[in-house]
Design a protein around this motif. Structure first.
Motif, PDB file in Angstrom:
ATOM      1  N   TYR A 104       0.845  -1.203   0.000  1.00 28.91           N
ATOM      2  CA  TYR A 104       0.000   0.000   0.000  1.00 28.91           C
ATOM      3  C   TYR A 104       0.882   1.256   0.000  1.00 28.91           C
ATOM      4  N   CYS A 282      -8.260   5.075  11.256  1.00 31.76           N
ATOM      5  CA  CYS A 282      -9.198   6.209  11.308  1.00 31.76           C
ATOM      6  C   CYS A 282     -10.467   5.912  10.511  1.00 31.76           C
ATOM      7  N   SER A 440      -9.645   2.150   0.713  1.00 22.67           N
ATOM      8  CA  SER A 440      -8.365   2.858   0.533  1.00 22.67           C
ATOM      9  C   SER A 440      -7.652   2.428  -0.747  1.00 22.67           C
TER      10      SER A 440
HETATM   11  C1  SIN Z   1      -5.739   5.901   8.698  1.00 18.19           C
HETATM   12  O1  SIN Z   1      -6.179   5.143   9.526  1.00 18.19           O
HETATM   13  O2  SIN Z   1      -5.477   7.065   9.024  1.00 18.19           O
HETATM   14  C2  SIN Z   1      -5.434   5.525   7.268  1.00 18.19           C
HETATM   15  C3  SIN Z   1      -6.137   4.339   6.786  1.00 18.19           C
HETATM   16  C4  SIN Z   1      -5.920   4.067   5.327  1.00 18.19           C
HETATM   17  O3  SIN Z   1      -5.170   4.769   4.642  1.00 18.19           O
HETATM   18  O4  SIN Z   1      -6.517   3.122   4.824  1.00 18.19           O
END
Ligand code: SIN
Length: 476
Positions: A104, A282, A440
């Protein structure tokens, strides 16, 4: 893996400090290495290095900048195992997730190497016959970044790659929990041949970094991923010299299931969205609203899958859920579960954490008979807990979903295109998963509405965030 004692990377040199921080494995409390406690002088030196490297870096062709990024991409992919192991050791996530994160993280490098070639301007007809207007895009300048521990590599590359591709130079403060991944990335940058000063990493106390950045006129942009509270403070500090900002802040993601949802697909998406990184993301679904017609069936099918998850040290084979990052995070999760139970929720599975050999592990948990006065429905839990509230209609679910100051990611499940389209448009979230729990992707504009942030990362918007617009009025 041997103990790692890494140094800060400033102006192409490896720099130590008088004091060091220990880096601890959250699965067992063991010290796995150390990093320097950088000072304000180190931060100032990194700013100067980035500032001095800027003129020649921005003068390169897009092709040349892309070449450096492509070399970095190759090194990350070749060294997936090394980087993933470091990540699991300092963050705790299972090896399969660390490997996925290397991919990723690298995908942002590749995407923005390509986007570097697509920084387009435009021409506009002039106001008078002898006027032509040309619009060009140029790098904002020196960029400072502050990154979180939950994605130790990807949250750096999602900021660094577009900044460098746009022609900016870059310094980053990684978190004290996961600095080794960041410094290892710098090793790859050095091997990829980036000129001295173009990228810099300084492990240092929060205030040493933010105060020095705040007072610097040379830093033109601050980018941050972390809590809304810290984002708000950094935004105030950025006012000092009118810096550009991009912030990705807290989430409180709703997960809505309607009566016509495909339950197999929905449960699979819930598992993906909730348990990645033990729920410490998040965009993790935080609160579940399920229509009465499928409530019992959804809870039953979901619980069946949740009970199969294996909790343990992320380095061990077959582990799905690693430790939580620290005691504070662990206590918050337990508090949310206890509060829900005190207010009438029923624990269907899990419900308890355990401190084992210095690591803080929390059993994947499903709660039912949940109501909207509970902490877990109002605050980000950041742990492996699924609270499921029954709702009577889609409208009720959307109303509850939007009743928050956050707006990062929201998920909903329905097979009806008409209803789904209306719900997607009604939800006040920057990222929507419709029948999908893993949105994502490097090519998509990731970011939040309301108090979940400002700006977007990824997609073409991701490079726009590092560009200024200038127009040239030409008299003929
Ligand atoms: C995050 O939790 O801030 C990023 C999660 C993601 O990029 O999939």
């Amino acid at each position: 893996m041997e103990r790692m004692d890494l140094l800060n990377y400033i102006r192409g040199d490896w720099v130590g400090a008088d004091e060091n921080y220990d880096v601890v494995n959250p699965a067992n409390g063991e010290v796995i290495g150390s990093v320097p406690k950088g000072t304000e002088r180190d931060v100032a030196e990194a700013i100067d290095a980035a500032y001095e490297a800027l003129p020649s870096w921005r003068e390169l062709t897009a092709e040349e900048r892309a070449g450096y990024l492509e070399a970095l991409f190759d090194l990350m992919i070749e060294n997936e195992d090394e980087l993933a192991t470091i990540m699991t050791l300092e963050n705790g996530k299972p090896m399969k997730e660390s490997r996925a994160e290397v991919q990723y993280a690298a995908s942002f490098i590749k995407w923005f190497a390509e986007e570097a070639r697509r920084i387009y301007g435009k021409t506009i007809p002039g106001k008078a016959k002898n006027q032509r207007i040309q619009v060009i895009r140029q790098p904002v300048g020196v960029v400072a970044a502050i990154t979180p521990w939950n994605f130790p590599a990807a949250m750096i590359t999602r900021k660094m790659a577009p900044a460098l591709a746009a022609g900016c130079t870059f310094l980053v403060k990684p978190p004290l929990e996961t600095p080794l991944t960041a410094l290892k990335l710098m090793e790859y940058c050095e091997r990829a041949g980036f000129p001295a000063g173009v990228v810099n990493t300084i492990v240092t106390p929060d205030e040493a970094f933010s105060e020095t950045i705040k007072n610097s006129e040379k830093v033109r942009k601050l980018t941050f991923t972390g809590s809304t509270e810290v984002g708000s403070l950094l935004m105030k500090q950025s006012a000092e010299h009118i810096k550009n900002v991009s912030f990705e802040l807290g989430g409180q993601a709703p997960f809505i299931v309607l009566n016509d949802a495909d339950l197999d697909k929905t449960v699979a998406a819930a598992m993906a969205s909730k348990f990645r990184n033990a729920g410490q993301t998040c965009i993790a679904s935080n609160r579940f609203y399920v229509e009465a017609g499928v409530y019992d069936k959804f809870v039953e099918q979901l619980t069946e899958q949740v009970k199969k998850l294996k909790v343990g040290n992320g380095l061990d084979e077959g582990i799905d859920i690693g430790p939580l990052i620290n005691k504070e995070g662990f206590e918050k999760v337990q508090k949310h579960v206890n509060d829900a139970v005190d207010k009438g929720a029923e624990v269907v599975c899990g419900g308890k954490g355990e401190e084992k050999n210095g690591g803080y592990f929390f059993a994947p948990t499903v709660l039912k008979n949940v109501s909207d006065d509970m902490l877990c429905m109002n605050e980000e839990t950041f742990g492996p807990v699924i609270p499921v509230q029954k709702v009577e209609t889609a409208e009720e679910a959307v109303g509850l979903a939007n009743a928050t100051r956050f707006g990062l990611a929201g998920y909903f499940f329905t097979e009806s295109v008409t209803r789904g389209t209306k719900i997607a448009e009604a939800l006040d979230y920057g990222i929507i998963g419709w029948n999908h729990g893993a949105p994502s992707a490097a090519q998509a504009p990731f970011g939040g509405m309301k108090e979940s942030g400002i700006g977007r990362e990824g997609g073409h918007e991701g490079i726009e965030a590092y560009l200024e617009t200038k127009y040239i009025s030409l008299g003929l």
